[in-house]
Design a protein around this motif. Structure first.
Motif, PDB file in Angstrom:
ATOM      1  N   VAL A 188     -34.096  31.989  56.455  1.00  0.00           N
ATOM      2  CA  VAL A 188     -34.943  32.501  57.548  1.00  0.00           C
ATOM      3  C   VAL A 188     -34.268  32.208  58.887  1.00  0.00           C
ATOM      4  O   VAL A 188     -33.822  31.081  59.130  1.00  0.00           O
ATOM      5  N   VAL A 189     -34.223  33.216  59.734  1.00  0.00           N
ATOM      6  CA  VAL A 189     -33.535  33.126  61.020  1.00  0.00           C
ATOM      7  C   VAL A 189     -34.466  33.585  62.141  1.00  0.00           C
ATOM      8  O   VAL A 189     -35.181  34.580  61.985  1.00  0.00           O
ATOM      9  N   VAL A 190     -34.444  32.878  63.261  1.00  0.00           N
ATOM     10  CA  VAL A 190     -35.122  33.317  64.482  1.00  0.00           C
ATOM     11  C   VAL A 190     -34.067  33.499  65.562  1.00  0.00           C
ATOM     12  O   VAL A 190     -33.249  32.608  65.801  1.00  0.00           O
ATOM     13  N   ILE A 191     -34.079  34.661  66.217  1.00  0.00           N
ATOM     14  CA  ILE A 191     -33.149  34.932  67.315  1.00  0.00           C
ATOM     15  C   ILE A 191     -33.954  35.399  68.519  1.00  0.00           C
ATOM     16  O   ILE A 191     -34.670  36.406  68.449  1.00  0.00           O
ATOM     17  N   THR A 192     -33.847  34.688  69.626  1.00  0.00           N
ATOM     18  CA  THR A 192     -34.554  35.115  70.832  1.00  0.00           C
ATOM     19  C   THR A 192     -33.755  36.211  71.540  1.00  0.00           C
ATOM     20  O   THR A 192     -32.530  36.216  71.520  1.00  0.00           O
ATOM     21  N   GLU A 238     -46.748  31.497  59.345  1.00  0.00           N
ATOM     22  CA  GLU A 238     -46.225  32.603  58.542  1.00  0.00           C
ATOM     23  C   GLU A 238     -45.092  32.173  57.618  1.00  0.00           C
ATOM     24  O   GLU A 238     -44.964  32.684  56.500  1.00  0.00           O
ATOM     25  N   GLU A 239     -44.262  31.254  58.088  1.00  0.00           N
ATOM     26  CA  GLU A 239     -43.079  30.851  57.339  1.00  0.00           C
ATOM     27  C   GLU A 239     -43.102  29.357  57.021  1.00  0.00           C
ATOM     28  O   GLU A 239     -43.545  28.553  57.827  1.00  0.00           O
ATOM     29  N   LYS A 240     -42.592  29.016  55.859  1.00  0.00           N
ATOM     30  CA  LYS A 240     -42.512  27.612  55.449  1.00  0.00           C
ATOM     31  C   LYS A 240     -41.161  26.998  55.765  1.00  0.00           C
ATOM     32  O   LYS A 240     -40.998  25.780  55.710  1.00  0.00           O
ATOM     33  N   GLN A 241     -40.165  27.845  56.070  1.00  0.00           N
ATOM     34  CA  GLN A 241     -38.823  27.344  56.333  1.00  0.00           C
ATOM     35  C   GLN A 241     -38.208  28.039  57.540  1.00  0.00           C
ATOM     36  O   GLN A 241     -38.621  29.140  57.924  1.00  0.00           O
ATOM     37  N   LEU A 242     -37.229  27.356  58.152  1.00  0.00           N
ATOM     38  CA  LEU A 242     -36.420  27.938  59.215  1.00  0.00           C
ATOM     39  C   LEU A 242     -35.028  27.323  59.104  1.00  0.00           C
ATOM     40  O   LEU A 242     -34.863  26.122  59.269  1.00  0.00           O
ATOM     41  N   HIS A 243     -34.048  28.160  58.826  1.00  0.00           N
ATOM     42  CA  HIS A 243     -32.696  27.665  58.581  1.00  0.00           C
ATOM     43  C   HIS A 243     -31.764  27.817  59.780  1.00  0.00           C
ATOM     44  O   HIS A 243     -30.850  27.026  59.956  1.00  0.00           O
ATOM     45  N   ILE A 244     -31.997  28.856  60.585  1.00  0.00           N
ATOM     46  CA  ILE A 244     -31.135  29.095  61.749  1.00  0.00           C
ATOM     47  C   ILE A 244     -32.000  29.534  62.926  1.00  0.00           C
ATOM     48  O   ILE A 244     -32.776  30.475  62.820  1.00  0.00           O
ATOM     49  N   LEU A 245     -31.852  28.810  64.041  1.00  0.00           N
ATOM     50  CA  LEU A 245     -32.494  29.193  65.299  1.00  0.00           C
ATOM     51  C   LEU A 245     -31.389  29.498  66.297  1.00  0.00           C
ATOM     52  O   LEU A 245     -30.555  28.631  66.589  1.00  0.00           O
ATOM     53  N   ILE A 246     -31.365  30.726  66.807  1.00  0.00           N
ATOM     54  CA  ILE A 246     -30.361  31.113  67.793  1.00  0.00           C
ATOM     55  C   ILE A 246     -31.056  31.384  69.121  1.00  0.00           C
ATOM     56  O   ILE A 246     -31.769  32.382  69.276  1.00  0.00           O
ATOM     57  N   ALA A 298     -29.849  22.838  58.442  1.00  0.00           N
ATOM     58  CA  ALA A 298     -30.244  23.922  59.339  1.00  0.00           C
ATOM     59  C   ALA A 298     -29.408  23.821  60.615  1.00  0.00           C
ATOM     60  O   ALA A 298     -28.813  22.782  60.899  1.00  0.00           O
ATOM     61  N   ARG A 299     -29.389  24.910  61.370  1.00  0.00           N
ATOM     62  CA  ARG A 299     -28.559  24.938  62.581  1.00  0.00           C
ATOM     63  C   ARG A 299     -29.308  25.542  63.763  1.00  0.00           C
ATOM     64  O   ARG A 299     -30.128  26.435  63.607  1.00  0.00           O
ATOM     65  N   VAL A 300     -28.961  25.025  64.948  1.00  0.00           N
ATOM     66  CA  VAL A 300     -29.446  25.586  66.213  1.00  0.00           C
ATOM     67  C   VAL A 300     -28.216  26.010  67.009  1.00  0.00           C
ATOM     68  O   VAL A 300     -27.298  25.217  67.225  1.00  0.00           O
ATOM     69  N   VAL A 301     -28.194  27.266  67.436  1.00  0.00           N
ATOM     70  CA  VAL A 301     -27.093  27.788  68.239  1.00  0.00           C
ATOM     71  C   VAL A 301     -27.642  28.157  69.611  1.00  0.00           C
ATOM     72  O   VAL A 301     -28.571  28.945  69.725  1.00  0.00           O
TER      73      VAL A 301
END
Length: 286
Positions: free
Chosen positions: A41-45, A115-123, A168-171
């Motif tokens: 799961v990825v979130v990108i702003t 909505e989501e149980k996981q977050l692997h990448i936040l950009i 997990a990673r934050v960019v």
């Protein structure tokens, strides 16, 4: 006059002959990892346009469930529809996020966590530049409020889920302009979450829309600027490359760790920024 015309003709001829090599040089590094992301799961702003959109496209192509978090939902839906059609990945979703309003940030985080149980990448990709002076809904100067405090709060609200999903990673999208600044991103340690600051290069994007002069220069030198796809490569590298964990907290450009200004390595300044950010947002960060 004839001499000037002759020199100008020679210069233009030189540019024409060398243009492919010059263009290749300015294109910069390329993310070469073949890592696939099914189940991630990825979130990108700010992924409704520019670098963020191309980053979302590539991560969707690799099978991730991608959330486009942006202020303009209509543009977000248009981008998501295009990416879904291009990648054949139906899991490209759009959610409202206005980084200039902490209420919107909290609402986004609350909805996402439900909505989501996981977050692997936040950009943390969204940003503004050279806006006319204005303030956010919470009274912060717009550049500080959107580029730093907005993402600072968003990361804080999603950090628990990032930790639970580790590795997990934050960019964080940054800039070479940090050499003129006095702060740096704070490192996350002992959490299984790694973080990277990224200079995408000089990219043809909408970021300069508030400056007529920069828009003019961008048009003039557009053949030598990175495309949005090329500008996304370092973000993708930091999000995907294997074995990057020991470089957590480092600064990258053209898919390589690069030099950070001495002022950006000042721990006292970083700690002061951290504490002031928490105070302004009224939060605690253990």
């Amino acid at each position: 006059m004839l001499i000037f015309l002759g020199l100008l003709t020679s210069f233009l001829s030189f540019l024409y002959v060398t243009a492919p090599s010059i263009r290749k040089f300015f294109a910069g590094g390329v993310c070469r990892t073949n890592v696939q992301l099914p189940g991630k799961v990825v979130v990108i702003t700010g992924a409704n346009t520019g670098i963020g959109k191309e980053t979302a496209r590539e991560l969707a192509r690799r099978g991730a469930r991608v959330y486009i978090a942006c202020r303009d939902v209509l543009k977000g839906e248009s981008a998501a529809s295009e990416i879904r059609a291009d990648t054949k990945n139906s899991q490209v979703l759009v959610r409202k996020l206005d980084l200039s309003d902490t209420k919107s940030i909290r609402a986004f985080a609350e909805g996402f966590l439900a909505e989501e149980k996981q977050l692997h990448i936040l950009i943390n990709n969204a940003g503004v530049m050279m806006c006319p002076y204005s303030k956010t809904a919470d009274g912060f100067e717009t550049h500080l409020g959107v580029n730093h405090l907005g993402h600072f709060l968003l990361t804080r609200l999603l950090l628990g889920q990032l930790k639970e999903s580790a590795p997990a990673r934050v960019v964080n999208l940054s800039s070479v302009v940090h050499h003129a600044g006095k702060i740096r991103f704070h490192d996350l340690q002992g959490t299984g979450v790694t973080t990277y600051a990224v200079h995408p290069g000089i990219v043809r994007s909408e970021l300069v829309r508030h400056s007529f002069l920069l828009c003019l220069l961008w048009r003039l030198f557009s053949p030598f600027l990175k495309t949005a796809r090329e500008g996304a490569q370092t973000s993708l590298h930091c999000a995907l490359a294997e074995g990057l964990e020991p470089m957590s907290g480092k600064y990258f450009s053209d898919c390589r760790k690069t030099w950070v200004s001495p002022r950006a390595r000042n721990n006292k300044t970083a700690e002061r920024l951290w504490n002031v950010s928490c105070e302004l947002l009224g939060i605690q960060w253990e």
